[in-house]
Design an enzyme around this catalytic site. Structure first.
Site, PDB file in Angstrom:
ATOM      1  N   LYS A 206     -20.925   2.817 -20.719  1.00 34.38           N
ATOM      2  CA  LYS A 206     -20.495   3.573 -19.544  1.00 34.38           C
ATOM      3  C   LYS A 206     -19.004   3.339 -19.291  1.00 34.38           C
ATOM      4  CE  LYS A 206     -21.418   4.022 -14.609  1.00 34.38           C
ATOM      5  NZ  LYS A 206     -22.266   3.703 -13.485  1.00 34.38           N
ATOM      6  N   GLY A 267     -25.922   2.248 -15.100  1.00 35.32           N
ATOM      7  CA  GLY A 267     -26.191   1.866 -16.491  1.00 35.32           C
ATOM      8  C   GLY A 267     -27.681   1.691 -16.770  1.00 35.32           C
ATOM      9  N   ARG A 268     -28.375   0.974 -15.884  1.00 36.05           N
ATOM     10  CA  ARG A 268     -29.795   0.688 -16.151  1.00 36.05           C
ATOM     11  C   ARG A 268     -30.710   1.864 -15.809  1.00 36.05           C
ATOM     12  NH1 ARG A 268     -27.469  -2.462 -12.485  1.00 36.05           N
ATOM     13  NH2 ARG A 268     -28.112  -2.341 -10.296  1.00 36.05           N
ATOM     14  N   GLU A 353     -31.649  -6.791 -12.302  1.00 36.58           N
ATOM     15  CA  GLU A 353     -30.250  -6.461 -12.033  1.00 36.58           C
ATOM     16  C   GLU A 353     -30.161  -5.596 -10.763  1.00 36.58           C
ATOM     17  OE1 GLU A 353     -27.182  -6.253 -15.382  1.00 36.58           O
ATOM     18  OE2 GLU A 353     -27.309  -4.145 -14.807  1.00 36.58           O
ATOM     19  N   LYS A 512     -18.552 -13.383 -16.844  1.00 35.24           N
ATOM     20  CA  LYS A 512     -17.670 -12.620 -17.750  1.00 35.24           C
ATOM     21  C   LYS A 512     -16.237 -13.120 -17.624  1.00 35.24           C
ATOM     22  CE  LYS A 512     -19.755  -7.994 -17.495  1.00 35.24           C
ATOM     23  NZ  LYS A 512     -19.468  -6.646 -17.015  1.00 35.24           N
TER      24      LYS A 512
END
Ligand code: F6P
Length: 547
Positions: A206, A267-268, A353, A512
């Site tokens: 994405k 995204g999911r 998530e 991250k």
């Protein structure tokens, strides 16, 4: 806004549990012959039996009242009408528009998104047909035999799960592979036996910035160029799926070979968008649209059915009941279908998530539990691994059993045996076995009185362990689409009750950021950052000295 657990609706449920927590499911079934018939719900080809839950009709009434207190009906409307319900990112959440087969207008900021959705679908159809009938060729003019999807999280799990689930709809001449992990082993093992001349890479991201995907994509690109000896081979073997044209171009993929989606697709929740390209390549475009149609049917049911007869709502509220009032912190998903091998892993991201959140939309810290730990694997393998704990452990684990009536592989009596096991597990979990029953069984098996007394406590099962059973006639693109949409909406409803934003994922950021700092240090060969704790610094030191 007041926290949901301060409302009368919540408090009524707390009081209700303390009144009914000594009532066994066996008793509820024995006293109420109509229970099973009443506690079922069917929609979009999915039959849900929820009678083996720790509930009475009154529990359900109280749960629906809680949902109304949380304004579930209004929030459901906002989901479908393009309101920016992803409040921290100020975005609409419109995966339902991607599968809106009725094609009614869906407005985002005054703009109907359906023409854009349909335009990308048409491009997908053309491309999929070209690849599948051999018109799209690689650099040397050969047809594509292998597709490698490079993506992670929502850009991997959905397509991977669906491709596996719909394997009977695939043809052997076009194999689809998935590379997600940044561990070089994943890419190396996947491409080891592939022919670069007939391999197509899909770089699916994405954002087109995700470390894992970009690293794997660069390495795949290098491999292809090394193997084919020409930089210009890349355009014949790489396509992208993204919302970020700029980054796709910077990577070296022509935007003409990019399939677009939009920031209102999480995204999911993106397998319905161009992220579903590997699915469409694997099962064909028509079957991909059947998947969309199944999801759309579930969307329509969710959107219009009253809460009391609404499959996702019922499943969501049962989950809330266990998490918040009975103290369950996990939820198992147990498909009795080998093809649904990755279903639980997919909804691990989908659920955890989405609802793994600790503040409300307003940023207020919650003082009640939110999303459970979701896990599971197909039966009957699970039975020989972790079911012992579900039956006799000290942790309450609500389970969803999912099974098809028909098998794609009707081999002898395998399917009847599989389904018998599925039903037997839910019956055993509900009924349990009393101490007297355990003793009788041991005596009947020829055990002595002494042995029977000694062993009976080990053979006694409390039962009263809640399960849902979901049946579909067959796992087809259509029923699978509906099943996925069912769980998506269940997650949405729970997020509404908990008043959390189910559509952001700030929790993945800190790790991250620290990885970027640590990577620089590992590359420089020295631990530079004095702010590392002593454990992290020592681990880095060990790695550097021993590599
Ligand atoms: O895990 C965090 C996350 O942002 C997910 O939400 C997403 O599905 C995944 O990373 C991949 O992101 P992208 O598609 O942008 O590469």
């Amino acid at each position: 806004m007041t926290l949901i657990n301060t409302t009368p609706a919540w408090q009524a449920l707390t009081a209700h549990w303390s009144e009914m927590n000594t009532t066994h499911l066996r008793t509820l079934f024995a006293n109420d012959p109509g229970r099973a018939a009443r506690m079922t719900c069917t929609a979009a080809g999915i039959y849900l039996d929820y009678s083996k839950n720790l509930i009475t009709d009154h529990t359900l009434d109280l749960l629906f009242a809680l949902a109304r207190t949380a304004q579930l009906e209004q929030r459901r409307e906002q989901l479908f009408n393009g309101t920016a319900i992803n409040t921290t990112e100020n975005r609409a959440v419109l995966h339902t528009a991607l599968r809106n087969r009725s094609n009614t207008p869906v407005m985002v900021d005054g703009h109907d998104v359906m023409p854009d959705v349909n335009a990308v679908l048409m491009r997908l159809e053309r491309f999929v047909n070209q690849v599948r009938n051999g018109e799209w060729t690689g650099f040397t003019g050969q047809a594509i035999t292998d597709v490698v999807n490079i993506g992670i999280g929502g850009s991997n799990l959905g397509p991977k799960m669906v491709c596996q689930a719909l394997k009977p709809y695939q043809r052997p001449s076009l194999r689809v592979h998935f590379v997600s992990n940044i561990d070089g082993t994943h890419l190396s093992e996947t491409i080891r036996d592939l022919n670069p001349k007939t391999t197509l890479f899909i770089v699916a991201s994405k954002t087109f910035t995700t470390l894992e995907t970009m690293t794997n994509a660069q390495s795949a690109r290098r491999w292809l160029i090394d193997q084919l000896g020409d930089d210009s081979a890349v355009r014949h073997h790489f396509v992208a799926v993204s919302t970020n044209t700029e980054k796709v171009t910077a990577f070296g993929i022509d935007p003409a070979q990019m399939f677009e989606f939009w920031d209102w697709v999480g995204g999911r929740y993106s397998l319905w968008s161009a992220i579903g390209l590997p699915i469409a390549l694997a099962i064909g475009y028509d079957n991909f649209t059947e998947l969309l149609a199944g999801a759309h049917e579930m969307d329509q049911h969710f959107h219009s059915a009253p809460l009391e007869n609404n499959l996702p709502v019922i499943m969501a509220l049962l989950g809330v009941w266990y998490v918040n009032f009975i103290g369950a912190s996990t939820q198992a998903i147990l498909p009795y279908d080998q093809y649904l091998e990755h279903f639980a892993a997919y909804f691990q991201q989908g659920d955890m998530e989405s609802n793994g959140k600790h503040v409300t939309h307003d940023g207020e810290r919650v003082n009640y539990a939110t999303g459970p730990i979701v896990w599971g694997q197909p039966g009957t393998d699970g039975q020989h691994a972790f079911y012992q704990l579900i039956h006799q452990g000290t942790t309450l684990i609500p389970c969803d059993f999912i099974a098809p009536v028909q098998s794609h592989n009707p081999l002898g009596d395998h399917h009847a045996k599989l389904i018998a096991n599925c039903f037997a597990q839910t019956e055993a979990l509900m009924r349990g076995r009393t101490l007297e029953e355990a003793e009788a069984a041991l005596l009947a098996a020829g055990r002595s009185e002494v042995d029977t007394k000694r062993l009976a406590p080990h053979c006694q099962f409390d039962g009263n362990r809640p399960t849902n059973t979901l049946l579909v006639n067959e796992v087809t693109p259509r029923t699978l689409g509906a099943l996925i949409a069912l769980y998506e909406h269940k997650i949405f409803c729970q997020g509404v009750v908990w008043n959390v934003n189910s559509f952001d994922q700030w929790g993945v950021e800190l790790g991250k950021q620290l990885a970027t700092i640590i990577l620089k240090e590992l590359e420089s060969g020295r631990v530079l950052n004095t702010e590392h704790d002593s454990s992290t610094a020592a681990l880095m030191d060990y790695f550097l000295k021993n590599r």
